[in-house]
Structure formats: structure tokens, C-alpha cells
Design an enzyme around this catalytic site. Structure first.
Site, PDB file in Angstrom:
ATOM      1  N   ASN A 144       0.830  -1.210   0.000  1.00 40.12           N
ATOM      2  CA  ASN A 144       0.000   0.000   0.000  1.00 40.12           C
ATOM      3  C   ASN A 144       0.864   1.261   0.000  1.00 40.12           C
ATOM      4  O   ASN A 144       0.367   2.356   0.234  1.00 40.12           O
ATOM      5  CB  ASN A 144      -0.943  -0.003   1.205  1.00 40.12           C
ATOM      6  CG  ASN A 144      -0.178  -0.026   2.531  1.00 40.12           C
ATOM      7  OD1 ASN A 144       1.055   0.000   2.542  1.00 40.12           O
ATOM      8  ND2 ASN A 144      -0.899  -0.082   3.631  1.00 40.12           N
ATOM      9  N   HIS A 180       3.423   1.801   2.088  1.00 36.55           N
ATOM     10  CA  HIS A 180       4.009   2.207   3.369  1.00 36.55           C
ATOM     11  C   HIS A 180       5.532   2.083   3.339  1.00 36.55           C
ATOM     12  O   HIS A 180       6.099   1.238   2.653  1.00 36.55           O
ATOM     13  CB  HIS A 180       3.373   1.475   4.563  1.00 36.55           C
ATOM     14  CG  HIS A 180       3.721   0.038   4.740  1.00 36.55           C
ATOM     15  ND1 HIS A 180       2.795  -0.919   5.110  1.00 36.55           N
ATOM     16  CD2 HIS A 180       4.904  -0.626   4.641  1.00 36.55           C
ATOM     17  CE1 HIS A 180       3.396  -2.082   5.214  1.00 36.55           C
ATOM     18  NE2 HIS A 180       4.680  -1.936   4.937  1.00 36.55           N
TER      19      HIS A 180
HETATM   20  C1  F6R Z   1       9.735  -3.326   8.075  1.00 41.14           C
HETATM   21  C2  F6R Z   1       9.285  -2.199   7.270  1.00 41.14           C
HETATM   22  C3  F6R Z   1       8.207  -2.392   6.247  1.00 41.14           C
HETATM   23  C4  F6R Z   1       8.603  -3.429   5.188  1.00 41.14           C
HETATM   24  C5  F6R Z   1       7.499  -3.582   4.150  1.00 41.14           C
HETATM   25  C6  F6R Z   1       7.884  -4.582   3.072  1.00 41.14           C
HETATM   26  O1  F6R Z   1      10.759  -2.902   8.955  1.00 41.14           O
HETATM   27  O2  F6R Z   1       9.771  -1.126   7.450  1.00 41.14           O
HETATM   28  O3  F6R Z   1       7.946  -1.153   5.624  1.00 41.14           O
HETATM   29  O4  F6R Z   1       9.792  -2.986   4.578  1.00 41.14           O
HETATM   30  O5  F6R Z   1       6.326  -4.002   4.777  1.00 41.14           O
HETATM   31  O6  F6R Z   1       7.978  -5.843   3.650  1.00 41.14           O
HETATM   32  P1  F6R Z   1       8.556  -7.106   2.815  1.00 41.14           P
HETATM   33  O7  F6R Z   1      10.000  -6.841   2.608  1.00 41.14           O
HETATM   34  O8  F6R Z   1       8.336  -8.273   3.744  1.00 41.14           O
HETATM   35  O9  F6R Z   1       7.786  -7.162   1.559  1.00 41.14           O
END
Ligand code: F6R
Length: 240
Positions: free
Chosen positions: A135, A137
Site C-alpha cells: 500500500n 508504506h
Molecule cells: C519493516 C518495514 C516495512 C517493510 C514492508 C515490506 O521494517 O519497514 O515497511 O519494509 O512491509 O515488507 P517485505 O519486505 O516483507 O515485503
């Protein structure tokens, strides 16, 4: 902005590790902002490999993680404290006292104040490594988070609960809020390294780089950073 695209997982991890090593070797006291999640695991493995091969030291580095769940113990295997020890800190020479994550054992508001005070003392980061949520973030700054936020308590969105819930044996065990470094702290970092892999991130990667900047898509704020480097694999970069 630089967008670097790699064909293989090893080329991707090597390129990301080179960025980190560049900062480690250029400063007496480098400050790293670090993510968790599936994306950086291959990078951390490459940093561990380099340390074990005598090619890299983190003994002089300080780290600040982006986020931590509210309400988990630091020994819970889903906590980000555990994740960082498991994937990186226990296998390199960074000093445990120089590694920092928001403290999930404090009342959340107090944890935010304490983390901001520490960061004000040692920050800003020389390099902020980020993953990207579906999304948009960054850290756990969910859609709608003010760009001016410093560390804050963030209720997790339905999409994040869905994406990360699979990692909890029983989804009802997953915390519904997190402590996250705010967008303003990420933007203060001297360089931002966006780590992104996989076809499922292609659309959101394109969006954060091209959509008008809006708090509804937190990653768009990175367009305002003067030194943004994207490290993508070919699948994630396929719509650029
Ligand atoms: C975790 C963080 C999150 C992840 C994001 C992507 O510390 O900051 O923003 O980077 O949710 O997660 P993955 O890498 O599992 O797709």
C-alpha cells in the site's frame, strides 16, 4: 534519483551490500537506518558473508531500526528485535549497545519519546534502507500518516495485517499497531536506499516514483529526497 536494476538475487544483494559498505568505510561513526521484512534478508546474508570473509566490519557503526510491533516481547520470534539479531546483529561485529529499535516493553508514547531522544542525539542516518509495503508504506507509516511525524504509534492497515499475518501462527496473535520512525526522520537521512524485489511490488514501485506526492501513499514522499537510490530486481522494475 538513481534506479539500479539487477537480474539475479545475488547481483541485487551485492549491489545493496556495496551501498552499505560504502557508508561503513567512509565514516568513523556511520549511522544506519535498517528495515526488517522479507526484502532485506538477502542483503543481511551478504553483509554477514562479507564480515565472515574479513571484508567488512560494523564495529564502529550505529543502527536505528525503522519499526517494531507494539506489545511483543523482544524475545518473541516475530519481534523485530529478534529478527535483527537472527539475520544480522548476532553474526557481525556491531556492538549490541549501538543497535537501537523502538522499545516495545515501554508504554508506546514513552517508547516514541525515548526513541526520538536517542535519534536526536546520534542521527540523522547516513543511509536509510527501506522496504516497500504493497500500500506504499515505508517503515510502518501507513496511508494517511503525516509526513511531519517523528516516531509514532501507528495502527496497522488491513493490507499490512493481511501481508504480515501469515508470519504469525495464529493471526489473532499479530499486534494491530506498531512503533515507527516517521517520514520526516527518513527524509532527513543523507541517502535513502529503497530495496524492492518481486513482481508484486512493480505497481506500487511505479506509483511511489510517479504519482503526485501525497500522504495517502507514504512512499511518494521519497520523491522529495535529494539522494534516493532504488535497488530493484527486474520483476519489481518491470513497469518503470
Ligand atoms: C519493516 C518495514 C516495512 C517493510 C514492508 C515490506 O521494517 O519497514 O515497511 O519494509 O512491509 O515488507 P517485505 O519486505 O516483507 O515485503
Amino acid at each position: 534519483m538513481q534506479i539500479l536494476v539487477y537480474n539475479t538475487p545475488q547481483e541485487w544483494a551485492t549491489a545493496a551490500a556495496e551501498q552499505v559498505q560504502g557508508v561503513l568505510s567512509s565514516k568513523p561513526r556511520p549511522v544506519l537506518m535498517l528495515p526488517t521484512g522479507s526484502t532485506p534478508i538477502a542483503l543481511y546474508a551478504e553483509l554477514v558473508r562479507r564480515y565472515q570473509a574479513g571484508e567488512l566490519s560494523m564495529a564502529h557503526a550505529l543502527s536505528f531500526n525503522l519499526d517494531e510491533y507494539v506489545g511483543l516481547s523482544i524475545d518473541d520470534d516475530q519481534s523485530y528485535h529478534y529478527f535483527m539479531r537472527h539475520h544480522l546483529f548476532d553474526h557481525v561485529d556491531i556492538r549490541p549497545e549501538n543497535t537501537h529499535l523502538p522499545d516495545p516493553t515501554l508504554p508506546p508514547d514513552e517508547a516514541c519519546r525515548a526513541y526520538n531522544a536517542l535519534y536526536d542525539q546520534y542521527g540523522p542516518a547516513d543511509i536509510a534502507l527501506l522496504g516497500l509495503g504493497h500500500n506504499g508504506h515505508i517503515g510502518f507509516n501507513e496511508p494517511g500518516t503525516p509526513f511531519t511525524n517523528r516516531t509514532a504509534v501507528i495502527p496497522l492497515s488491513a493490507s499490512t495485517l493481511e501481508a504480515n499475518g501469515r508470519l504469525f501462527g495464529d493471526r489473532t496473535d499479530m499486534p494491530t499497531s506498531a512503533l515507527s520512525v516517521g517520514p520526516s526522520m527518513i527524509l532527513e537521512s543523507r541517502r535513502v536506499l529503497m530495496l524492492v524485489k518481486g513482481q508484486d511490488k512493480a505497481s506500487i514501485l511505479k506509483t511511489i516514483l510517479t504519482h503526485p506526492v501525497t500522504e495517502d501513499i507514504p512512499g511518494t514522499v521519497l520523491q522529495r529526497h535529494p539522494d534516493l537510490v532504488v535497488i530493484a530486481d527486474t520483476a519489481a522494475a518491470s513497469l518503470l
